[in-house]
Each structure stands twice: as C-alpha cells, then as structure tokens.
Design a protein around this motif. Structure first.
Motif, PDB file in Angstrom:
ATOM      1  N   VAL A 192      17.808   7.627  11.338  1.00  0.00           N
ATOM      2  CA  VAL A 192      17.416   7.331   9.967  1.00  0.00           C
ATOM      3  C   VAL A 192      18.497   6.463   9.317  1.00  0.00           C
ATOM      4  CG1 VAL A 192      16.929   8.304   7.696  1.00  0.00           C
ATOM      5  CG2 VAL A 192      16.084   9.457   9.755  1.00  0.00           C
ATOM      6  N   GLY A 193      18.090   5.301   8.831  1.00  0.00           N
ATOM      7  CA  GLY A 193      19.021   4.404   8.168  1.00  0.00           C
ATOM      8  C   GLY A 193      19.068   4.606   6.673  1.00  0.00           C
ATOM      9  N   CYS A 194      17.921   5.022   6.077  1.00  0.00           N
ATOM     10  CA  CYS A 194      17.852   5.238   4.638  1.00  0.00           C
ATOM     11  C   CYS A 194      16.575   5.995   4.314  1.00  0.00           C
ATOM     12  CB  CYS A 194      17.891   3.915   3.863  1.00  0.00           C
ATOM     13  SG  CYS A 194      16.549   2.774   4.319  1.00  0.00           S
ATOM     14  N   MET A 195      16.538   6.577   3.113  1.00  0.00           N
ATOM     15  CA  MET A 195      15.360   7.302   2.623  1.00  0.00           C
ATOM     16  C   MET A 195      15.243   7.099   1.121  1.00  0.00           C
ATOM     17  SD  MET A 195      15.774  11.010   4.505  1.00  0.00           S
ATOM     18  CE  MET A 195      14.424  11.684   3.525  1.00  0.00           C
ATOM     19  N   ILE A 196      14.011   6.969   0.630  1.00  0.00           N
ATOM     20  CA  ILE A 196      13.757   6.956  -0.809  1.00  0.00           C
ATOM     21  C   ILE A 196      12.426   7.643  -1.071  1.00  0.00           C
ATOM     22  CG2 ILE A 196      15.031   4.791  -1.189  1.00  0.00           C
ATOM     23  CD1 ILE A 196      12.257   3.437  -1.573  1.00  0.00           C
ATOM     24  N   SER A 197      12.185   8.017  -2.316  1.00  0.00           N
ATOM     25  CA  SER A 197      10.874   8.519  -2.733  1.00  0.00           C
ATOM     26  C   SER A 197      10.439   7.760  -3.970  1.00  0.00           C
ATOM     27  CB  SER A 197      10.932  10.025  -3.020  1.00  0.00           C
ATOM     28  OG  SER A 197      11.757  10.298  -4.143  1.00  0.00           O
ATOM     29  N   ALA A 209      10.967  -0.157  12.034  1.00  0.00           N
ATOM     30  CA  ALA A 209       9.812   0.341  11.287  1.00  0.00           C
ATOM     31  C   ALA A 209      10.247   1.068  10.028  1.00  0.00           C
ATOM     32  CB  ALA A 209       8.972   1.279  12.152  1.00  0.00           C
ATOM     33  N   VAL A 210       9.281   1.205   9.107  1.00  0.00           N
ATOM     34  CA  VAL A 210       9.415   2.064   7.941  1.00  0.00           C
ATOM     35  C   VAL A 210       8.303   3.093   8.010  1.00  0.00           C
ATOM     36  CG1 VAL A 210       9.253   2.222   5.429  1.00  0.00           C
ATOM     37  CG2 VAL A 210      10.480   0.309   6.483  1.00  0.00           C
ATOM     38  N   SER A 224       5.092  -1.932  10.048  1.00  0.00           N
ATOM     39  CA  SER A 224       5.746  -2.787  11.037  1.00  0.00           C
ATOM     40  C   SER A 224       6.314  -4.030  10.373  1.00  0.00           C
ATOM     41  CB  SER A 224       4.757  -3.181  12.124  1.00  0.00           C
ATOM     42  OG  SER A 224       3.669  -3.898  11.555  1.00  0.00           O
ATOM     43  N   GLY A 225       7.170  -4.719  11.084  1.00  0.00           N
ATOM     44  CA  GLY A 225       7.758  -5.956  10.578  1.00  0.00           C
ATOM     45  C   GLY A 225       9.256  -5.997  10.691  1.00  0.00           C
ATOM     46  N   PRO A 226       9.973  -4.900  10.359  1.00  0.00           N
ATOM     47  CA  PRO A 226      11.443  -4.970  10.456  1.00  0.00           C
ATOM     48  C   PRO A 226      11.904  -5.170  11.889  1.00  0.00           C
ATOM     49  CG  PRO A 226      10.762  -3.100   9.115  1.00  0.00           C
ATOM     50  CD  PRO A 226       9.526  -3.632   9.769  1.00  0.00           C
ATOM     51  N   LEU A 240       7.284  -2.546  -2.208  1.00  0.00           N
ATOM     52  CA  LEU A 240       8.316  -1.839  -1.468  1.00  0.00           C
ATOM     53  C   LEU A 240       9.168  -2.869  -0.745  1.00  0.00           C
ATOM     54  CD1 LEU A 240       9.633   0.698  -0.146  1.00  0.00           C
ATOM     55  CD2 LEU A 240       7.903   0.485   1.671  1.00  0.00           C
ATOM     56  N   PHE A 241      10.474  -2.881  -1.043  1.00  0.00           N
ATOM     57  CA  PHE A 241      11.401  -3.806  -0.402  1.00  0.00           C
ATOM     58  C   PHE A 241      12.253  -3.047   0.612  1.00  0.00           C
ATOM     59  CE2 PHE A 241      10.568  -5.590  -4.608  1.00  0.00           C
ATOM     60  CZ  PHE A 241      10.280  -6.920  -4.311  1.00  0.00           C
ATOM     61  N   ALA A 242      12.535  -3.699   1.733  1.00  0.00           N
ATOM     62  CA  ALA A 242      13.375  -3.099   2.772  1.00  0.00           C
ATOM     63  C   ALA A 242      14.410  -4.111   3.237  1.00  0.00           C
ATOM     64  CB  ALA A 242      12.531  -2.626   3.952  1.00  0.00           C
ATOM     65  N   GLY A 243      15.683  -3.702   3.226  1.00  0.00           N
ATOM     66  CA  GLY A 243      16.760  -4.517   3.781  1.00  0.00           C
ATOM     67  C   GLY A 243      16.972  -4.157   5.230  1.00  0.00           C
TER      68      GLY A 243
END
Length: 485
Positions: A192-197, A209-210, A224-226, A240-243
């Motif tokens: 797990v790299g990060c978590m948010i709600s 993946a997210v 999918s995509g990362p 929803l943004f993902a780094g």
C-alpha cells in the motif's frame, strides 16, 4: 529515535564542575543501569552535585559543555527568506513568531531503552523517558498492532464507526472504532502506497492500480492506468487524482505523466479516465487541493500548481532542494515539507503567484533511511560516494551524487485543532519522531516517539489523532481544557 542504554555508549560521563576530571569523578555506567557488581568500585555510585547558581551548570547540558537548546532558542523566530508584497511590514504575518505564553518542553528527550525492553529497574526515578510522548495537553489512549510491516496509510471515514489501515505487508485491515478490534483483513497483492476516503468511497493505491470500495454497498473497483507504485491521492472538483511512480523506459528519466485523473460515471457505475497531467520529471509523491488549485510535490524537488478548471499548470515552485514529501493547505497558506529538512509556508502575492513567506528548518533530523523510497534498491557502483537507484521492475537506472541525503528530512504533515481550538501542526520526521508545533509561531508543543519510522498520520473527530509505524498504530487524544474560575 534517540534510545538510551546502548552497551557501546562511551559518552555517559558526567564530570563535576570545577573539580578534577580524573576517572574517579565519573559516574559508574553499570551503577546507573543497576548492574554494578564491583566493591569497592573506582567510579562514583551517586550523581555529582553541581554548585548552585553556577553559570556553567545553567548553560550546559549534563556537563557536556554543549549549550542547551530548547524551543525558545532554536531559531524559529528567524526572518523569512522571502515575503510577498502584500506581507511587507504586515505585523499580522506571525509565522515563526513566538508569543509570551508559549510553553517550552524542557524534559529529557531520550527514551529509556531498558523501559522499551520492559526491564528498567529505576522506575519513576529513571531520568530517561518512560513514555512514547513528551509534552502537555495530549495523551495516548491505545496501541493496536496486527500488521507485519510499516503502516503507510490510516483512514477514518466520516460518519463511520470503522477505521482502515494499509501497510507494506500488502494488506488492508478494518478496525472497530469503539472496541479497537480488527474486524477484517484484505490481501491486496501489493504494498500500500497511500490511502484516502471521500464520502462513501475508500481508495487504496498499490503498484499499477488504485483499488476503490464503496463502503455502503461493498462494491469494489480496480482503476487501471498507473505505472508503478501509487504514492498519493486526492479528490477535487469531482475528480480522483493519483500521483504515480510513472514509467522508466530509458536511463534519461521517467515519462512526464506523474498524475492521473478519473471521474465516476453514475450511469455506467464505473470510474473512467479523465486526464493525465504532464510536467513532473520524476514520480509525484504528494498531492493537495485548495483554492480551486491542485498542488503536486515530486521527487524532482518541485511543486506544481494546477488549475482544477483547466488542469493546466499555472506555476512551478522550486525552492525545495530535495523530495517534496507532503503538502497541506491551511487557511490562505500552503505548507510543504521535504527531505531537505525544511517546512515552507507559501502565500499568494498580488499577482496570484505563490512565494515563500516563512521557512522552518528542522536541523536535528539527520537519520539515514532510504525506506521512504519503497520500490527502489540501492546498488553500489565503482565511483566513490555514488549509488545507482534502480527500479526493481526494469533495467533502467538513475545515478545520484551523495545519495544518503535522500534519507534525511521530513515525511508527512497534518493539521488540526486541539480542544481549545488552537491550531496545531503534526510533522512526521524520519528520526522516528512526530513533532507538534503551535501555529503560526512554530513553537514546539511536544514530541511523539516510536520504535520505527512514522509514515502515517490521520486526524479524527473530538481531538483524536492517529500515528502508524512498523509496530502498529497508536491512538492519541487532546486533553479537555481546564476550566478556570
């Protein structure tokens, strides 16, 4: 963490001031640990008493000759590096200025190693800490364990009686917020790299993946995509943004696609790709939304400011000299922390651009730790003082000079108010401390210690907050204000 009691410590010598410094004036190391078996012993079996009123005793720490350093003389009140035109000669800008009522923590900052191991014989008389915190106004309520590796995320969704934690042990755990019992474990198949709600949704970033869960319907989605690890996520303007770590097809660098965006389609009941924000040259590890802007911090040492309406880059901030690990919006200010050991406070100038109005230097953070880059290996090469930072999943490599400096610095920022409505900044450092600062003065309020690096901090309701390391996570609470008559 500064743990006392190492067997090889040869600095535990306390000389009497103004007297002979021969060996018989030294306090017996084994006597202090309660283990001296020599009789007679050639060293002291008592603490040396310093002459009362001695200037030397009051200006040095433990007779070492080094001046004491507390929150009131650590340079927090130094002048800002830069100020915007609207802050010139403005006395309302009080960043780094300490008021007369600020409290100073003056206790020892060493945790007793024997206490950690459960065998300190001094009890209340031990001059080292028998606590995981130092400071007033907050206390630890509970310590919960279960994960086998470092926690990288803690989430307490609003309106729920469950708390979720994610770890490098590739699991997601659910906890009952009332009993503290673990109620479920999900194997994610990746760290797990990060978590948010956000609302009813729980988002977890893993390699490539997210994962998304609807906590009301228990629906699960995989976005999918990362490419590579997902280090940071944020929701803003319905997106929803993902780094992400990005791709590394050559030795030149990562593809300039560090931020991906999705939008939920209620008709198809799915998340659809919405945009890819290009500009950073290395992975994006921190994201924040505020004032209709998206802020992104990267391993390329920069912060980029994006318009949430057009998703175009408006400004690039380059004042940091190392990885920008965390971002925080506080009122009209942006706060950033970095492995360069600084917290910078940014403010908008008259033309709308951001510039630094105050810099706090956390000069005591000097621990070497490369675990902040979880998907890379260090591989020695022939050139002295250099390493190759090699991605495990590809053959490309990146060479950095003096790489150990990557392991220094600040990791995470969180802001909250105590139960007296005073603003407090929580700053996780890779020396296994969380430092608590009053804002805007940056006067030190206290410290939280841990056996391992603290990477996860979460703020809850009613003065609750959480810190997570490799041993589990701790629950903390601010004390109720004392009623005055």
């Amino acid at each position: 963490m500064d743990l006392d009691g190492g067997a090889g410590n040869n600095k535990r010598v306390f000389n009497r001031l103004g007297t002979d410094t021969s060996k018989n004036q030294k306090v017996c190391f084994h006597w202090r640990a309660g283990k001296c078996t020599r009789f007679p012993c050639s060293f002291l079996h008592s603490e040396p008493s310093h002459p009362s009123g001695s200037a030397a005793a009051s200006s040095t720490a433990n007779g070492s000759g080094a001046p004491k350093r507390f929150a009131d003389d650590s340079g927090f009140s130094g002048s800002a590096q830069r100020r915007g035109p609207n802050f010139k000669n403005n006395h309302n800008n009080s960043w780094g200025r300490m008021g007369a009522n600020n409290k100073v923590v003056r206790k020892t900052e060493k945790v007793c190693n024997y206490w950690v191991q459960g065998n300190c014989t001094f009890g209340d008389k031990c001059r080292f800490l028998h606590s995981w915190s130092l400071g007033e106004g907050f206390s630890m309520l509970n310590h919960l364990d279960g994960h086998q590796k470092l926690l990288s995320g803690i989430v307490l969704p609003a309106g729920m009686d469950k708390l979720f934690t994610g770890s490098k042990d590739e699991t997601l755990r659910a906890w009952d917020a009332n009993s503290g019992q673990c109620t479920g474990v999900i194997n994610l198949g990746g760290e797990v790299g990060c978590m948010i709600s956000e609302g009813l949704w729980l988002f977890v970033g893993i390699p490539n993946a997210v994962k998304a869960w609807n906590t009301q319907t228990n629906q699960e989605f995989s976005l999918s995509g990362p490419a590579g690890q997902v280090y940071a996520m944020i929701v803003g303007n319905g997106l929803l943004f993902a780094g992400t770590q990005g791709q590394s097809p050559s030795i030149i660098g990562f593809l300039q696609e560090g931020i991906l965006a999705w939008k939920f389609n209620a008709v198809t009941n799915s998340f659809e790709p919405a945009a890819s924000l290009k500009g950073h040259t290395l992975p994006v590890v921190s994201l924040m939304v505020g004032a209709n802007r998206l802020y992104s911090g990267s391993m390329d040492h920069s912060i980029k400011v994006w318009s949430l309406d057009t998703l175009q880059c408006l400004q690039t901030l380059t004042e940091h000299t190392n990885v920008v690990m965390s971002l925080l919006c506080w009122d009209q200010f942006l706060l950033s922390c970095s492995l360069d050991q600084t917290i910078k406070v940014w403010v908008a100038t008259e033309n709308g651009n951001l510039e630094v109005t105050y810099t706090h230097n956390e000069e005591h953070v000097c621990c070497i730790n490369i675990s902040c880059m979880p998907y890379f290996d260090l591989m020695p090469i022939s050139s002295k003082n250099k390493r190759v930072l090699r991605e495990r999943s590809s053959c490309s490599a990146f060479e950095f000079s003096k790489l150990p400096s990557w392991g220094k610095g600040l990791l995470n920022l969180r802001g909250m108010h105590d139960l007296e409505s005073k603003p407090v900044l929580l700053c996780a450092c890779n020396d296994n401390y969380v430092r608590l600062y009053d804002l805007p003065s940056f006067s030190e309020r206290g410290k939280i210690f841990a056996k391992q690096e603290i990477r996860a901090i979460e703020v809850g309701p009613s003065g609750l907050f959480f810190t997570g390391d490799g041993t589990g996570f701790k629950v903390w609470k601010w004390a109720e204000p004392v009623a005055t008559t």
